[in-house]
Design an enzyme around this catalytic site. Structure first.
Site, PDB file in Angstrom:
ATOM      1  N   VAL A  15       0.835  -1.215   0.000  1.00 46.72           N
ATOM      2  CA  VAL A  15       0.000   0.000   0.000  1.00 46.72           C
ATOM      3  C   VAL A  15       0.866   1.260   0.000  1.00 46.72           C
ATOM      4  O   VAL A  15       0.603   2.213  -0.752  1.00 46.72           O
ATOM      5  CB  VAL A  15      -0.964  -0.001   1.222  1.00 46.72           C
ATOM      6  CG1 VAL A  15      -1.797   1.281   1.238  1.00 46.72           C
ATOM      7  CG2 VAL A  15      -1.878  -1.224   1.175  1.00 46.72           C
ATOM      8  N   ARG A  46      11.143  -0.889   7.243  1.00 48.90           N
ATOM      9  CA  ARG A  46      12.053  -1.799   7.945  1.00 48.90           C
ATOM     10  C   ARG A  46      13.375  -1.936   7.205  1.00 48.90           C
ATOM     11  O   ARG A  46      14.429  -1.947   7.793  1.00 48.90           O
ATOM     12  CB  ARG A  46      11.386  -3.170   8.091  1.00 48.90           C
ATOM     13  CG  ARG A  46      10.876  -3.364   9.495  1.00 48.90           C
ATOM     14  CD  ARG A  46      10.388  -4.766   9.704  1.00 48.90           C
ATOM     15  NE  ARG A  46       8.965  -4.716  10.008  1.00 48.90           N
ATOM     16  CZ  ARG A  46       8.072  -5.594   9.619  1.00 48.90           C
ATOM     17  NH1 ARG A  46       8.428  -6.618   8.884  1.00 48.90           N
ATOM     18  NH2 ARG A  46       6.822  -5.475   9.946  1.00 48.90           N
ATOM     19  N   VAL A 134     -11.347   0.246   6.140  1.00 47.68           N
ATOM     20  CA  VAL A 134     -12.504  -0.637   5.909  1.00 47.68           C
ATOM     21  C   VAL A 134     -12.804  -0.702   4.421  1.00 47.68           C
ATOM     22  O   VAL A 134     -12.980   0.331   3.772  1.00 47.68           O
ATOM     23  CB  VAL A 134     -13.755  -0.123   6.657  1.00 47.68           C
ATOM     24  CG1 VAL A 134     -14.940  -1.045   6.400  1.00 47.68           C
ATOM     25  CG2 VAL A 134     -13.491   0.003   8.146  1.00 47.68           C
ATOM     26  N   GLY A 136     -11.102  -1.366   1.778  1.00 46.75           N
ATOM     27  CA  GLY A 136     -10.100  -0.905   0.793  1.00 46.75           C
ATOM     28  C   GLY A 136     -10.498   0.369   0.083  1.00 46.75           C
ATOM     29  O   GLY A 136     -10.612   1.432   0.693  1.00 46.75           O
ATOM     30  N   GLY A 189      -1.501 -11.944  -3.299  1.00 47.04           N
ATOM     31  CA  GLY A 189      -1.207 -10.820  -2.408  1.00 47.04           C
ATOM     32  C   GLY A 189      -2.424 -10.231  -1.711  1.00 47.04           C
ATOM     33  O   GLY A 189      -2.377  -9.110  -1.220  1.00 47.04           O
ATOM     34  N   GLU A 192      -3.634 -11.201   4.529  1.00 53.27           N
ATOM     35  CA  GLU A 192      -2.774 -10.559   5.524  1.00 53.27           C
ATOM     36  C   GLU A 192      -1.530 -11.425   5.727  1.00 53.27           C
ATOM     37  O   GLU A 192      -1.511 -12.603   5.336  1.00 53.27           O
ATOM     38  CB  GLU A 192      -3.508 -10.458   6.871  1.00 53.27           C
ATOM     39  CG  GLU A 192      -4.791  -9.646   6.826  1.00 53.27           C
ATOM     40  CD  GLU A 192      -4.538  -8.168   6.584  1.00 53.27           C
ATOM     41  OE1 GLU A 192      -3.679  -7.588   7.254  1.00 53.27           O
ATOM     42  OE2 GLU A 192      -5.195  -7.602   5.703  1.00 53.27           O
ATOM     43  N   ASP A 203     -10.256 -10.067  10.716  1.00 53.88           N
ATOM     44  CA  ASP A 203     -10.116  -8.853   9.911  1.00 53.88           C
ATOM     45  C   ASP A 203     -11.512  -8.241   9.666  1.00 53.88           C
ATOM     46  O   ASP A 203     -11.709  -7.030   9.814  1.00 53.88           O
ATOM     47  CB  ASP A 203      -9.431  -9.231   8.584  1.00 53.88           C
ATOM     48  CG  ASP A 203      -9.305  -8.073   7.627  1.00 53.88           C
ATOM     49  OD1 ASP A 203      -8.406  -7.249   7.826  1.00 53.88           O
ATOM     50  OD2 ASP A 203     -10.117  -7.995   6.690  1.00 53.88           O
ATOM     51  N   LYS A 207     -13.178  -4.500  11.023  1.00 54.24           N
ATOM     52  CA  LYS A 207     -13.845  -3.553  10.124  1.00 54.24           C
ATOM     53  C   LYS A 207     -15.286  -3.332  10.564  1.00 54.24           C
ATOM     54  O   LYS A 207     -15.799  -2.214  10.548  1.00 54.24           O
ATOM     55  CB  LYS A 207     -13.775  -4.074   8.681  1.00 54.24           C
ATOM     56  CG  LYS A 207     -12.337  -4.113   8.155  1.00 54.24           C
ATOM     57  CD  LYS A 207     -12.240  -4.904   6.863  1.00 54.24           C
ATOM     58  CE  LYS A 207     -10.824  -4.942   6.324  1.00 54.24           C
ATOM     59  NZ  LYS A 207     -10.620  -5.933   5.265  1.00 54.24           N
ATOM     60  N   GLY A 304      -5.720  -4.779  -1.970  1.00 56.04           N
ATOM     61  CA  GLY A 304      -4.819  -4.471  -3.085  1.00 56.04           C
ATOM     62  C   GLY A 304      -4.242  -3.077  -2.937  1.00 56.04           C
ATOM     63  O   GLY A 304      -4.882  -2.180  -2.363  1.00 56.04           O
TER      64      GLY A 304
HETATM   65  N1  HSE Z   1      -6.564  -8.994   3.829  1.00 56.19           N
HETATM   66  C1  HSE Z   1      -7.571  -7.998   3.639  1.00 56.19           C
HETATM   67  C2  HSE Z   1      -8.618  -8.584   2.730  1.00 56.19           C
HETATM   68  C3  HSE Z   1      -6.962  -6.749   3.052  1.00 56.19           C
HETATM   69  O1  HSE Z   1      -8.430  -9.683   2.216  1.00 56.19           O
HETATM   70  O2  HSE Z   1      -9.646  -7.964   2.526  1.00 56.19           O
HETATM   71  C4  HSE Z   1      -7.683  -5.497   3.366  1.00 56.19           C
HETATM   72  O3  HSE Z   1      -7.942  -5.317   4.717  1.00 56.19           O
END
Ligand code: HSE
Length: 444
Positions: A15, A46, A134, A136, A189, A192, A203, A207, A304
């Site tokens: 991101v 990092r 929340v 994306g 990708g 998480e 997750d 949200k 994404g």
């Molecule tokens: N891993 C999360 C998903 C990414 O799959 O929606 C966005 O929070």
């Protein structure tokens, strides 16, 4: 033109790198929209040496995000590291304490510390924005906080995890196992770093906690959310859902009733004809039931780099324009503490898949247990189609074990407590041989 807005970005993962590219690519349009240039002037990550395909010439590098947050060389701090505590929490607090507005994509941080951080931002008169936390790229937070400010919201529910929706869609369309689809989601990708956050429903719960607070004006309470993931969903469930006119989605549902607020995350049967059932792949969708506008569904990419960066950029643009709305749409100290309704008191229809002993009276015994708990059955499917019947590849029953058949029950509205008690009794009676699969049905 005003002075440029100097942006410091902590976290240069997918991101962060997408955001840096977006701000460069859109620099002219952003400057004309806000009246000032928006420039990334400092970053923290990092690994300084990693090639991210970015031109970071002239950009200051900080090893410690806390130092970046407190630095006088930036005007806004963007946190894209993730994690509810540790460097993310410390650096966001440091930025606010040193008078800088903050933008973050960190749903775990907001779900845990959102109210404290919102209070701090309000005290200091600073923006604290988290549109990208929340769904994306879907502008759901602005929609709730600004677009629907004149409404009372009764219910909000949606597909809030792209990984889970991708897995369930792929299991359905390609007939693959959960594990195979999870691997593919990781390769693409979406997942998480620890995919149990996605597939276990956590997750989605983070949200949902944020959405419920914005929708109902209530304090965030992520701990009160009932959470189940999609790990137990099998091809049998997908086949049964298909035959019954449903699709299975991992939904986060929050509802405000006279009794309090119900918040739950679990796999859900939704009728194929509904808007939410059409949402496939990595897309997210949120449906809002509001009194004035009626029902509204927003659909879009929930994960994404570019999609998430789009929402981060929108928050930065607000700051460049000098917009600082209270993070939860009202003063944080006015968010109501309300009664949370425990899952046992949830009422709705249920799908139940059972392995039932194949002998006379077994189904009657189950029906009796259901009747005792006042559960009314809408339909019963025993070997209700070739795909539900015993497969030739199923292992034969162990020596001396009874033959079993798959049975699917659909109930009329009943309580979670009633269904759980009836199934426990059927198991104890010995007519059901394995822990039943239970999936709630969400009606429109
Ligand atoms: N891993 C999360 C998903 C990414 O799959 O929606 C966005 O929070």
């Amino acid at each position: 033109m005003s002075k440029p807005l100097r942006v410091g970005v902590a976290g240069l993962g997918v991101v962060g790198a997408s955001l840096a590219r977006l701000l460069q690519r859109q620099s002219e349009a952003l400057a004309s929209r806000t009246g000032r240039a928006i420039v990334v002037t400092a970053v923290s990550a990092r690994d300084r040496a990693r090639d991210r395909g970015l031109d970071l010439n002239g950009v200051a590098f900080f090893d410690d995000p806390r130092a970046l947050a407190g630095s006088e060389s930036i005007d806004v701090f963007v946190e894209l590291m993730g994690g509810a505590d540790g460097p993310a929490y410390d650096s966001v607090k440091a930025a606010l304490n040193s008078g800088k507005p903050v933008v973050t994509a960190n749903k775990a941080l907001i779900a845990k510390h959102g109210l404290e951080l919102a209070r701090l931002a309000e005290e200091k008169g600073l923006a604290f924005a988290f549109e990208s936390s929340v769904a994306g790229g879907v502008p759901i937070i602005k929609t709730l906080r600004e677009g629907l400010a004149g409404n009372s919201i009764r219910r909000i529910y949606g597909i809030l995890n792209g990984t889970c929706n991708y897995i369930l869609s792929k299991m359905e369309t390609d007939g693959l196992s959960f594990e195979e689809c999870l691997k593919e989601a990781q390769r693409l990708g979406y997942a998480e770093a620890d995919p149990t956050f996605d597939v276990g429903g956590f997750d989605t719960a983070h949200k949902l906690a944020i959405l419920a607070s914005l929708a109902f004006g209530t304090a965030i309470d992520a701990e009160a959310i009932h959470v189940e993931g999609i790990e137990t969903i099998t091809q049998d469930d997908l086949a049964a859902a298909d035959e019954l006119g449903f699709r299975i989605k991992l939904l986060g549902v929050a509802e405000r009733t006279a009794r309090g607020v119900e918040q739950r995350v679990h796999p859900t049967m939704v009728a194929k004809s509904t808007a939410i059932a059409q949402v496939m792949g990595v897309l997210n969708a949120v449906t809002i039931d509001a009194d004035a506008v009626g029902e509204l569904t927003l659909v879009g990419p929930g994960a994404g780099g570019d999609a998430t960066a789009s929402a981060v950029a929108a928050d930065i643009v607000d700051i460049a324009r000098g917009v600082a709305i209270q993070p939860f749409g009202r003063p944080a100290h006015m968010l109501e503490e309300v009664e949370r309704i425990p899952m046992q008191r949830h009422e709705g229809g249920y799908y139940v898949r059972l392995m039932v002993v194949d002998r006379p009276g077994a189904m009657a015994a189950i029906a009796t247990r259901m009747g005792e708990r006042k559960i009314s059955l809408e339909s019963i499917m025993q070997k209700g189609g070739a795909r539900l019947a015993r497969r030739r590849t199923d292992p034969p029953p162990a020596e001396g074990a009874p033959e079993t058949v798959r049975v699917v029950l659909i109930t009329h509205a009943t309580s979670e407590q009633a269904i759980r008690e009836a199934l426990d009794l059927a198991l104890a009676d010995g007519v059901v041989t394995q822990k039943p699969q239970v999936i709630r049905i969400e009606r429109e």
